[in-house]
Design a protein around this motif. Structure first.
Motif, PDB file in Angstrom:
ATOM      1  N   MET A   4      47.222  48.946  30.958  1.00  0.00           N
ATOM      2  CA  MET A   4      47.067  47.504  31.195  1.00  0.00           C
ATOM      3  C   MET A   4      45.596  47.120  31.316  1.00  0.00           C
ATOM      4  SD  MET A   4      49.708  45.731  30.971  1.00  0.00           S
ATOM      5  CE  MET A   4      48.857  44.194  31.313  1.00  0.00           C
ATOM      6  N   LEU A  39      45.932  40.725  25.824  1.00  0.00           N
ATOM      7  CA  LEU A  39      47.011  40.419  26.770  1.00  0.00           C
ATOM      8  C   LEU A  39      48.086  39.527  26.167  1.00  0.00           C
ATOM      9  CD1 LEU A  39      44.830  39.705  29.916  1.00  0.00           C
ATOM     10  CD2 LEU A  39      46.380  41.620  29.611  1.00  0.00           C
ATOM     11  N   HIS A  60      48.928  32.911  31.867  1.00  0.00           N
ATOM     12  CA  HIS A  60      49.980  33.669  31.184  1.00  0.00           C
ATOM     13  C   HIS A  60      51.359  33.242  31.669  1.00  0.00           C
ATOM     14  CE1 HIS A  60      46.551  36.178  30.052  1.00  0.00           C
ATOM     15  NE2 HIS A  60      47.296  36.513  29.026  1.00  0.00           N
ATOM     16  N   PHE A 118      41.611  48.494  46.495  1.00  0.00           N
ATOM     17  CA  PHE A 118      41.967  47.722  47.682  1.00  0.00           C
ATOM     18  C   PHE A 118      42.294  48.618  48.867  1.00  0.00           C
ATOM     19  CE2 PHE A 118      42.680  45.036  44.066  1.00  0.00           C
ATOM     20  CZ  PHE A 118      42.158  43.819  44.472  1.00  0.00           C
ATOM     21  N   PHE A 128      50.692  48.391  39.714  1.00  0.00           N
ATOM     22  CA  PHE A 128      51.915  47.800  39.150  1.00  0.00           C
ATOM     23  C   PHE A 128      53.040  48.793  39.384  1.00  0.00           C
ATOM     24  CE2 PHE A 128      48.386  46.287  36.280  1.00  0.00           C
ATOM     25  CZ  PHE A 128      48.168  45.133  37.021  1.00  0.00           C
ATOM     26  N   TRP A 181      35.343  40.891  37.123  1.00  0.00           N
ATOM     27  CA  TRP A 181      35.787  42.143  36.506  1.00  0.00           C
ATOM     28  C   TRP A 181      35.254  42.246  35.089  1.00  0.00           C
ATOM     29  CZ3 TRP A 181      39.000  43.121  32.250  1.00  0.00           C
ATOM     30  CH2 TRP A 181      39.429  44.450  32.115  1.00  0.00           C
ATOM     31  N   ARG A 182      35.320  41.146  34.366  1.00  0.00           N
ATOM     32  CA  ARG A 182      34.866  41.174  32.976  1.00  0.00           C
ATOM     33  C   ARG A 182      33.369  41.438  32.875  1.00  0.00           C
ATOM     34  NH1 ARG A 182      38.742  40.992  29.524  1.00  0.00           N
ATOM     35  NH2 ARG A 182      40.592  39.757  30.000  1.00  0.00           N
ATOM     36  N   SER A 220      43.724  44.582  28.800  1.00  0.00           N
ATOM     37  CA  SER A 220      42.997  43.410  29.274  1.00  0.00           C
ATOM     38  C   SER A 220      41.537  43.463  28.812  1.00  0.00           C
ATOM     39  CB  SER A 220      43.068  43.337  30.801  1.00  0.00           C
ATOM     40  OG  SER A 220      42.322  42.257  31.275  1.00  0.00           O
ATOM     41  N   ARG A 253      46.125  42.933  41.926  1.00  0.00           N
ATOM     42  CA  ARG A 253      45.702  43.924  40.949  1.00  0.00           C
ATOM     43  C   ARG A 253      45.520  43.276  39.578  1.00  0.00           C
ATOM     44  NH1 ARG A 253      42.355  46.991  40.295  1.00  0.00           N
ATOM     45  NH2 ARG A 253      42.936  48.254  42.091  1.00  0.00           N
ATOM     46  N   ALA A 254      46.444  42.392  39.204  1.00  0.00           N
ATOM     47  CA  ALA A 254      46.325  41.711  37.909  1.00  0.00           C
ATOM     48  C   ALA A 254      45.002  40.958  37.859  1.00  0.00           C
ATOM     49  CB  ALA A 254      47.502  40.759  37.707  1.00  0.00           C
ATOM     50  N   ASP A 255      44.694  40.245  38.929  1.00  0.00           N
ATOM     51  CA  ASP A 255      43.459  39.481  38.991  1.00  0.00           C
ATOM     52  C   ASP A 255      42.255  40.409  38.886  1.00  0.00           C
ATOM     53  OD1 ASP A 255      42.195  37.090  39.123  1.00  0.00           O
ATOM     54  OD2 ASP A 255      42.181  36.966  41.302  1.00  0.00           O
ATOM     55  N   ALA A 256      42.386  41.592  39.487  1.00  0.00           N
ATOM     56  CA  ALA A 256      41.258  42.515  39.525  1.00  0.00           C
ATOM     57  C   ALA A 256      41.104  43.321  38.240  1.00  0.00           C
ATOM     58  CB  ALA A 256      41.390  43.464  40.724  1.00  0.00           C
ATOM     59  N   ILE A 257      41.968  43.108  37.251  1.00  0.00           N
ATOM     60  CA  ILE A 257      41.677  43.702  35.937  1.00  0.00           C
ATOM     61  C   ILE A 257      41.571  42.589  34.899  1.00  0.00           C
ATOM     62  CG2 ILE A 257      42.666  45.989  36.399  1.00  0.00           C
ATOM     63  CD1 ILE A 257      45.066  45.085  34.628  1.00  0.00           C
ATOM     64  N   GLY A 258      41.120  41.441  35.347  1.00  0.00           N
ATOM     65  CA  GLY A 258      40.730  40.399  34.401  1.00  0.00           C
ATOM     66  C   GLY A 258      41.855  39.548  33.840  1.00  0.00           C
ATOM     67  N   ILE A 259      43.051  39.630  34.454  1.00  0.00           N
ATOM     68  CA  ILE A 259      44.164  38.838  33.925  1.00  0.00           C
ATOM     69  C   ILE A 259      44.167  37.450  34.552  1.00  0.00           C
ATOM     70  CG2 ILE A 259      46.673  38.644  33.819  1.00  0.00           C
ATOM     71  CD1 ILE A 259      46.800  41.687  33.738  1.00  0.00           C
ATOM     72  N   ASP A 260      44.142  36.433  33.709  1.00  0.00           N
ATOM     73  CA  ASP A 260      44.289  35.064  34.199  1.00  0.00           C
ATOM     74  C   ASP A 260      45.794  34.807  34.309  1.00  0.00           C
ATOM     75  OD1 ASP A 260      44.365  32.405  34.741  1.00  0.00           O
ATOM     76  OD2 ASP A 260      42.922  31.837  33.196  1.00  0.00           O
ATOM     77  N   THR A 278      51.986  41.944  30.664  1.00  0.00           N
ATOM     78  CA  THR A 278      51.067  41.176  31.505  1.00  0.00           C
ATOM     79  C   THR A 278      51.848  40.412  32.565  1.00  0.00           C
ATOM     80  OG1 THR A 278      49.588  40.940  29.621  1.00  0.00           O
ATOM     81  CG2 THR A 278      49.246  39.433  31.461  1.00  0.00           C
ATOM     82  N   ALA A 281      46.723  48.572  45.375  1.00  0.00           N
ATOM     83  CA  ALA A 281      47.457  47.582  44.590  1.00  0.00           C
ATOM     84  C   ALA A 281      47.621  48.114  43.176  1.00  0.00           C
ATOM     85  CB  ALA A 281      46.707  46.253  44.586  1.00  0.00           C
ATOM     86  N   PRO A 337      37.858  36.613  40.691  1.00  0.00           N
ATOM     87  CA  PRO A 337      37.820  38.065  40.500  1.00  0.00           C
ATOM     88  C   PRO A 337      37.924  38.482  39.029  1.00  0.00           C
ATOM     89  CG  PRO A 337      39.293  37.507  42.286  1.00  0.00           C
ATOM     90  CD  PRO A 337      38.832  36.205  41.700  1.00  0.00           C
ATOM     91  N   ARG A 338      38.751  37.780  38.262  1.00  0.00           N
ATOM     92  CA  ARG A 338      38.957  38.240  36.882  1.00  0.00           C
ATOM     93  C   ARG A 338      37.689  38.101  36.048  1.00  0.00           C
ATOM     94  NH1 ARG A 338      41.493  33.302  37.285  1.00  0.00           N
ATOM     95  NH2 ARG A 338      40.572  31.767  35.891  1.00  0.00           N
TER      96      ARG A 338
END
Lengths: 260, 619, 238
Positions: free
Chosen positions: A102, A111, B510, A85, A91, A77-78, A106, B499-506, B489, A89, A73-74
């Motif tokens: 955030m 990050l 981290h 969802f 934070f 997204w890029r 990203s 959600r983290a995954d869905a905004i490009g965070i590996d 992060t 979902a 997914p990441r």
């Protein structure tokens, strides 16, 4: 018409049970594309294969001509795909504006920064997106404490932050009241049309589907039953039999009249 | 070699597999239903042995050898089951909804209390039980003598497995328990008294552990270290099998016991480490064990997590005042107090580094002592074997710990929740076992002594300032990182992995870096610690040290950045003033843990924060 | 109606932490009646049902079933006294088979309430009969919805609380669900039905309460509600 998303012969089985069986479709630029069907039809599985949450067993997913099959997914997204969802979902222990910040952090690949204060980064940009979805007044509140309708809007703001070309929305109005559903989908439709974003969404609410979708895909037990305009799908006897029923046809009729 | 010998070795492997399974199956059943990883399960096992010791003595005199002995074992097991019921009624009921960290710590508090109780009642010596009447002799298998009693043990495992299968699949109680495993509240809403169901499950688990301990009495004397010695291995078996899965525990017990039985022939030194290595490898391939199900939770935050706020003017002034006081302290107080204060700095950094991965990252580490100890040993080994000076050794400390954390962290961040906690524990046990067993290098149990600072820093006051500087700088750095995108992060991943995954965070990457960073900082603390004490021993990387760190964080409060600092200070001062006064430090510490978990889950700093913010909003 | 009321709730107040969610909710359901509790999402429908069922930590007010006081009882006692609860999220035990799911719900027969057996339930839900040994996790949403109702009926309840049975189901399955609930009504079962799908509720219900902001705003017969555009628009936005 240029295709933003092309899905070819997608297939997925879970322990012998075929959840999605050779499904193909194309989402055109700037259009809203809905996947509907009974529970267990394979909507979410299909969706998660496009979004990268599940790797397909076979088939191809292409974004603007580029093969993205099986990417996490990441990475997707890029490449310019935003995601909301079924159960929002966010934070929960951050403020609303920090949630959107955030996404910017990203997107700009910061990050791993260890020194600057995160709360000062991309604040104005984040506020602008919140303004657009109508929750700017909640910016400093803890996200987890918001009403559910507002959380859904925050999620939309997060998904819009990196100016995606495609939005994936899994049951965007699930768990919302009728009024909120209509407002949220109207807002979404307005934003995506003004920015030329395409949307792929699943939905149970026939009012929402028939009011906003340009094209519909109907799935049942993993197979494609029908594809077409709302008009065509509503009039399809097979779709009426396995899915819409009398009430569904009536709801579709209402929504389409309201649209016209 | 003789194949018959291998067969005998295989049989002893089966016997110890049975023993492991009996302990682990209760653990896994209790986890399956209550979602609590019961540290006190080792205590149940130990109590089983002690109860059996006392009961066999009494009953064999009263009823004759055979009847007395074979009646005493089940009665001992029932008695342990009742102890488990008491624990459920008094403690577990209050923490079913708490975070897994609190649950783990609370049951560890029980371990500490039971340890002191057992020593008080039965004394510190090993107590040898009677041989089992009817099974005192040997059978000859392929020319080798094999104890008859081992055959009894071999049979016990499969018998219990079969009985449990019937219980869970063929009785209404079993069906209800399986339903409650998934959704306790719904079971209640369907008219089932779930509280009683849970009590029953605890009884069953306690009974099985007690039975394992009692059955072990003819083979191994009852001793006050049985609990900790067995619990780590029981965890390993439970985790490898898949937590909550009885059949998985059986398979895992077989695998571990056979590997042990044959491993000891090839490479005797590896036996302490082997189970943990196997566990690490299994979890890489199957992150939820052989037969376990994935945890569905995508959020690992704590109740009461709030957005981070920068320090207010008042708070900044308080920090400045605190620094001024610390700088002036040596002018006012004597050497002993300076030593105490510099140890507080070390523990504060230790706790703060733990909280960096736990509070911000949502990764509960039960083995943070590994990195503290790696730092300490890294420095001490260089001084001891290569004669390096303090300056270089102190630089080496974070490097050693950081490399260790980088290596272990790679495995750890692939998991989450309880599995992650168990794996950190396993890695800490690997490091501990190595330090304990590799006597030529590490001095074994005695550790390394005579590790003193360089001449210029040997004065207590100079070392005080050095510690203040080094630990203060490290804390300031982590503080900054917490407020920076990197810290955010981590918090993002803690709140919602999807959600983290869905905004490009590996996220894994981290978390891995954060784990290494936290390990590095714990290593700094470990390095400073060695030179303040002049020595280091395996205790610095044992489970109790990891728990100390957790208690410090908990005492201060996980949800606040200041919490671990306050907690580190309060904990160390308590230890310094109370430890010399009592023989029951462990029980005292256990009681403190229980009070914290039940009454102050937000810790001291969190408690104060809520008090202050409430007053603000009221005014 | 008051004399024959099976379920009676008065002055119900509920709290999540420090947040006050329900305010003096009062409602009654007569014997054999199907009563709808209508409102938007977040209006307090589910909270009302959960409060009656004893599933919330902080609840004040009186609740009684056939004259028996339910307040202060834990939820399993409430279920044992004959009140069934069908949750919105279905909450099927996914690792248990259909038969085992039913077994969890089983309670002894009760005087003055319809008595259910698996066979009788399979007649009502023919789909389930074909999958007795299938694990709950391998059923479709509609089948799970039927199982969750059947599981509650195994407790032979005097009355059931049915939380949004149409939520998330395909329109054709919703119609099937409506027929089933009508069937239950014919069996003499008393039902309090929480819904936001007015078209679903209107087919089944005798009377309705409209809830908004945690307060009951309106009560009437279903026919009156359908005739009153103003109320429908104010509270139900349809």
């Amino acid at each position: 018409m240029t295709a933003v998303l092309e899905v070819d012969d997608l297939r997925k089985a879970f322990g012998g049970v075929v959840a999605v069986d050779r499904v193909s479709f194309t989402v055109e630029a700037g259009k809203l594309f809905a996947i509907i069907g009974p529970n267990g039809a394979g909507k979410s599985t299909c969706f998660n294969m496009v979004g990268g949450q599940l790797p397909p067993d076979a088939g191809r997913v292409r974004l603007g001509g580029e093969d993205i099959t099986g990417l996490p997914p990441r990475r997707i997204w890029r490449l310019g795909v935003g995601r909301t969802f079924q159960v929002a979902a966010t934070f929960t222990a951050m403020t609303v504006v920090e949630n959107v910040q955030m996404a910017f952090i990203s997107h700009r690949r910061r990050l791993r920064a260890l020194i600057p204060a995160a709360r000062r980064l991309y604040r104005d940009e984040a506020m602008a997106v919140l303004e657009r979805v109508g929750v700017a007044d909640q910016a400093e509140r803890q996200c987890g404490l918001l009403a559910y309708g507002d959380i859904k809007r925050v999620e939309l703001a997060i998904a819009l932050a990196h100016e995606p070309r495609l939005l994936l929305m899994d049951e965007p109005t699930a768990g919302m009241a009728a009024r909120e559903r209509i407002d949220l989908m109207a807002l979404t439709a307005e934003i995506v049309r003004e920015r030329g974003i395409s949307v792929l969404f699943t939905e149970h609410d026939m009012d929402v589907v028939f009011a906003h979708a340009d094209t519909l895909l109907v799935l049942d037990r993993g197979r494609t039953v029908a594809t077409g305009t709302p008009q065509e799908v509503r009039e399809n006897p097979e779709v009426q039999r396995i899915y819409l029923g009398g009430a569904g046809v009536a709801a579709a009729q209402r929504a389409m009249e309201a649209r016209a | 070699m003789d194949p018959a010998f291998f067969f005998i070795q295989f049989l002893s492997g089966l016997a110890s597999a049975s023993n492991l399974f009996l302990i682990a199956c209760g653990l896994t059943i209790i986890f399956g239903v209550t979602r609590i990883v019961n540290f006190a399960h080792g205590s149940f096992y130990m109590l089983g042995a002690y109860f059996a010791y006392t009961l066999t003595q009494q009953m064999m005199a009263l009823l004759g050898d055979a009847l007395g002995f074979w009646l005493a074992l089940p009665i001992a097991a029932v008695a342990v089951g009742l102890c488990a019921v008491v624990m459920e009624l008094i403690l577990l009921r209050r923490i079913y909804r708490s975070h897994e960290l609190f649950q783990l710590l609370a049951t560890f508090g029980v371990v500490l209390i039971v340890q002191d109780l057992v020593q008080e009642v039965w004394g510190p010596e090993e107590l040898f039980g009677p041989r089992a009447p009817g099974f005192t002799s040997f059978v000859v298998i392929f020319g080798f003598r094999f104890p008859e009693y081992q055959l009894v043990l071999i049979a016990a495992g499969p018998l219990v497995l079969g009985a449990l299968w019937l219980l869970f699949n063929r009785t209404r109680w079993g069906t209800l328990v399986r339903a409650a495993t998934q959704d306790r509240e719904m079971v209640g809403a369907l008219g089932v008294n779930q509280a009683r169901l849970f009590t029953g499950v605890l009884f069953l688990g306690g009974f099985l552990a007690g039975l394992a301990g009692a059955l072990q009495l003819p083979v191994e004397p009852a001793n006050p270290f049985m609990d900790v010695n067995i619990i780590a291995e029981a965890f390993v078996v439970t985790v490898i099998g898949g937590m909550g899965n009885v059949l998985g525990a059986f398979l895992a017990a077989l695998i571990i016991a056979q590997l042990q039985a044959f491993g000891i022939l090839v490479f005797p030194e590896i036996t302490l480490v082997l189970p943990f290595l196997v566990m690490a490898l299994v979890l890489v391939v199957r992150p939820w064990g052989l037969l376990g199900k994935p945890e569905t939770s995508t959020s690992h935050g704590f109740a009461g997590d709030r957005p981070l706020r920068p320090l207010s003017r008042t708070q900044q002034a308080l920090v400045a005042a605190l620094i001024a006081v610390l700088l002036l302290l040596p002018l006012v107080v004597g050497e002993y107090s300076q030593k105490l204060a510099l140890e507080v700095f070390i523990y504060a950094l230790f706790a703060f580094s733990l909280n960096f991965i736990m509070g911000a990252g949502g990764m509960v580490s039960f083995g943070h002592a590994a990195y503290f100890g790696l730092g300490g040993y890294g420095a001490a080994l260089l001084v001891h074997h290569l004669g390096l000076n303090m300056e270089l050794a102190i630089l080496a400390a974070p490097i050693a710990a950081g490399l260790g954390a980088l290596l272990f962290g790679w495995f750890v961040v692939r998991l989450s929740g309880v599995y992650l906690a168990m794996l950190t524990l396993a890695f800490a046990q690997i490091v501990w076992s190595t330090a304990f067993q590799w006597v030529e290098l590490t001095g074994g149990d005695n550790g390394l002594i005579g590790i003193w600072p360089s001449q210029w820093a040997s004065d207590r006051t100079v070392y005080y300032y050095l510690t203040l500087l080094v630990c203060g700088a490290a804390i300031a750095f982590l503080w900054r990182a917490s407020h920076a995108p990197f810290g955010y992060t981590l918090r993002a991943g803690r709140d919602s992995t999807v959600r983290a995954d869905a905004i490009g965070i590996d996220l894994k990457r981290h978390q891995w870096l954060a784990f290494a960073l936290a390990g590095t900082c714990a290593g700094i603390a470990g390095g400073m610690f060695v030179f303040s004490k002049g020595n280091i021993d395996p205790g610095s990387l044992a489970i109790p040290t990891s728990v100390d760190a957790l208690v410090m964080v908990l005492l201060g409060g996980i949800q606040t950045l200041t919490g671990p600092l306050v907690g580190g200070a309060v904990f160390h001062l308590l230890e310094a003033y109370i430890l010399p006064l009592t023989d029951y430090w462990r029980a005292f510490l256990g009681a403190v843990i229980l009070v914290l978990v039940i009454a102050f889950p937000m810790g001291l700093a969190g408690f104060l924060r809520d008090r202050l913010t409430r007053e603000e909003s009221a005014s | 109606m008051t004399d024959a009321s099976v379920l009676k709730v008065e002055g119900l107040n509920a709290f999540y932490g420090r947040a006050h969610i329900l305010f003096d909710v009062a409602l009654e359901v007569g014997k054999g009646e199907v009563v709808a509790l209508l409102g938007r999402n977040g209006a307090g429908k589910s909270t009302t049902l959960k409060s009656i069922m004893g599933l919330l930590a902080e609840v004040r007010g009186t609740r009684s079933l056939d004259g028996q006081n339910l307040a202060r009882l834990p939820s399993f006692r409430i279920a044992q006294s004959g009140l069934g609860y069908v949750p919105e999220e279905r909450r099927i035990f996914t690792g248990l088979t259909v038969m085992e799911n039913l077994e969890v719900g089983r309670q002894p027969p009760r005087q003055g309430a319809p008595e259910w057996t698996p066979e009788k339930l399979f007649a009502l839900f023919p789909n389930l009969a074909e999958m007795r040994d299938r694990p709950g996790g391998r059923m479709s949403g509609g089948e799970q919805q039927m199982l969750t109702i059947a599981r509650t009926l195994m407790g032979n309840p005097r009355a059931i609380l049915l939380d949004e049975p149409s939520e998330g189901l395909a329109p054709v399955i919703v119609e099937q669900m409506a027929r089933t609930i009508a069937e239950l009504k014919r069996e003499g079962l008393t039902v309090l039905l929480s819904e936001q799908n007015l078209y679903f509720a209107k087919e089944l219900s005798d009377r309705a309460y409209v809830i908004e902001g945690g307060r009951i705003r309106y009560q009437c017969t279903m026919a009156e509600l359908m005739a009153d555009d103003a109320v429908r628009h104010a509270y139900l936005t349809i």
